[in-house]
Design a protein around this motif. Structure first.
Motif, short mmCIF file in Angstrom:
data_model
loop_
_atom_site.label_atom_id
_atom_site.label_comp_id
_atom_site.label_asym_id
_atom_site.label_seq_id
_atom_site.Cartn_x
_atom_site.Cartn_y
_atom_site.Cartn_z
N SER A 43 0.75 -1.46 0.02
CA SER A 43 0.51 0.19 -0.37
C SER A 43 0.89 1.36 0.09
N ASP A 44 1.84 1.09 1.24
CA ASP A 44 3.01 2.22 1.13
C ASP A 44 3.86 2.80 -0.38
N GLN A 45 4.06 1.16 -0.25
CA GLN A 45 4.68 1.58 -2.60
C GLN A 45 4.09 2.19 -3.47
N ILE A 46 2.58 1.59 -3.35
CA ILE A 46 2.16 2.37 -4.14
C ILE A 46 1.53 3.96 -3.68
N ARG A 47 1.41 4.02 -2.85
CA ARG A 47 1.18 5.96 -2.71
C ARG A 47 2.63 6.22 -2.81
N ASP A 48 3.47 5.28 -2.48
CA ASP A 48 5.12 6.33 -2.67
C ASP A 48 5.03 6.81 -4.55
N GLN A 49 5.19 5.39 -5.61
CA GLN A 49 5.14 5.85 -6.27
C GLN A 49 4.44 6.30 -7.28
N LEU A 50 2.74 6.74 -7.10
CA LEU A 50 2.08 7.19 -7.00
C LEU A 50 2.62 9.44 -7.40
N ALA A 51 3.49 9.39 -6.11
CA ALA A 51 3.47 10.57 -5.52
C ALA A 51 4.85 10.84 -6.77
N ALA A 52 5.54 10.00 -6.56
CA ALA A 52 6.78 10.22 -7.15
C ALA A 52 6.33 9.95 -8.89
N ALA A 53 5.25 9.90 -9.39
CA ALA A 53 4.80 10.27 -10.88
C ALA A 53 4.54 11.77 -10.61
N GLY A 54 3.81 12.00 -9.76
CA GLY A 54 3.31 13.47 -9.85
C GLY A 54 2.03 13.39 -9.15
N PHE A 55 1.44 12.46 -8.68
CA PHE A 55 -0.12 12.02 -8.24
C PHE A 55 0.04 12.27 -6.52
N GLU A 56 -1.14 13.69 -5.95
CA GLU A 56 -1.28 13.48 -4.87
C GLU A 56 -2.65 12.64 -4.33
N VAL A 57 -2.16 11.65 -3.45
CA VAL A 57 -3.44 10.55 -3.40
C VAL A 57 -3.65 11.06 -1.41
N LYS A 58 -4.99 11.61 -1.04
CA LYS A 58 -5.16 11.77 0.44
C LYS A 58 -6.00 10.56 0.94
N ASP A 59 -6.55 10.15 1.72
CA ASP A 59 -6.66 9.58 2.32
C ASP A 59 -7.52 9.77 2.97
N THR A 60 -9.29 10.46 2.66
CA THR A 60 -10.62 10.26 3.86
C THR A 60 -11.00 9.74 4.33
N LYS A 61 -12.05 10.39 5.11
CA LYS A 61 -13.10 9.51 6.07
C LYS A 61 -14.03 8.71 4.60
N ASP A 62 -14.18 9.03 3.22
CA ASP A 62 -15.51 9.27 2.30
C ASP A 62 -14.78 8.52 0.90
N GLY A 63 -13.29 7.50 1.45
CA GLY A 63 -12.79 6.89 0.05
C GLY A 63 -11.25 8.37 0.02
N VAL A 64 -10.87 7.39 -1.35
CA VAL A 64 -9.49 8.41 -1.76
C VAL A 64 -9.77 9.50 -2.45
N THR A 65 -8.98 10.77 -2.41
CA THR A 65 -9.02 11.50 -3.07
C THR A 65 -7.48 11.08 -4.04
N TRP A 66 -8.03 12.05 -5.53
CA TRP A 66 -6.58 12.51 -6.26
C TRP A 66 -6.11 13.27 -7.14
N LYS A 67 -5.21 13.98 -6.92
CA LYS A 67 -5.05 14.88 -7.98
C LYS A 67 -3.59 14.40 -8.86
N LEU A 68 -3.54 15.68 -10.24
CA LEU A 68 -2.61 15.77 -10.34
C LEU A 68 -1.91 17.03 -10.25
N ASN A 69 -0.52 16.20 -9.59
CA ASN A 69 0.44 18.26 -8.86
C ASN A 69 1.17 18.30 -10.58
N LYS A 70 1.05 19.34 -10.78
CA LYS A 70 1.73 20.15 -12.44
C LYS A 70 3.39 20.26 -11.38
#
Length: 185
Positions: free
Chosen positions: A158-185
């Motif tokens: 789980s941490d590896q997937i989150r970290d690799q998405l972050a390295a690719a420029g995606f911001e992943v947030k875990d919220t009470k309603d689920g996971v949200t993401w956005k592409l950082n520029k």
């Protein structure tokens, strides 16, 4: 749109300090405003708005109109819209509640002033729409794999997937309603 937002952020009679840093700040501000409007789609209305949220929603349109009537004070309008974005974030974090009627009013007001009166819009070219949709589906698929790893208590994956998405420029947030993401520029 960034330049338009930059110009609207200063009063039309004032001096504009045009710099690269100022443009970058305007770009972030525009993203925040548009992100707040898009976040309205994720809000789940409650039976009743809390007092502070109801007051903000009921006064927002009048405050924005008053600012526009006061010598076309677009920086004040933008300030009021950012105040609404802060409230939207509180609602999404379950620190405030909003009724369905207030949510519709807030959505209409935000869209009216942002898109119709200030002339701002999201810049997404039609040629990129298919690519954006495909990226979105891939990210959702990867986040589903991450959710399965979390459910299986495979924290390393789980941490590896989150970290690799972050390295690719995606911001992943875990919220009470689920996971949200956005592409950082």
């Amino acid at each position: 749109m960034t330049i338009r937002f930059f110009i609207l952020s200063a009063h039309y009679r004032g001096t504009v300090d045009f710099s690269n840093d100022a443009l970058k700040a305007s770009e972030k501000g525009l993203e925040r405003l548009l992100g707040g409007i898009n976040d309205l789609n994720r809000v789940v209305p409650a039976d009743k708005s809390d007092e502070q949220t109801h007051r903000l929603v009921s006064e927002l349109a009048q405050k924005c109109y008053d600012a526009m009537n006061d010598d076309f004070a677009t920086p004040q309008v933008i300030s009021h819209l950012f105040e609404a974005c802060t409230t939207i974030n509180k609602i999404l974090d379950h620190k405030a509640s909003i009724s369905e009627d207030d949510l519709n009013t807030l959505n209409d007001t935000m869209r009216l002033f942002t898109f119709d009166l200030l002339g701002l819009k999201e810049e997404k070219g039609k040629s990129n729409d298919a690519r954006e949709e495909a990226y979105g589906k891939v990210v959702e698929m990867v986040l589903d794999l991450r959710a399965k790893a979390k459910a299986a208590k495979d924290w390393a994956t789980s941490d590896q997937i989150r970290d690799q998405l972050a390295a690719a420029g995606f911001e992943v947030k875990d919220t009470k309603d689920g996971v949200t993401w956005k592409l950082n520029k």
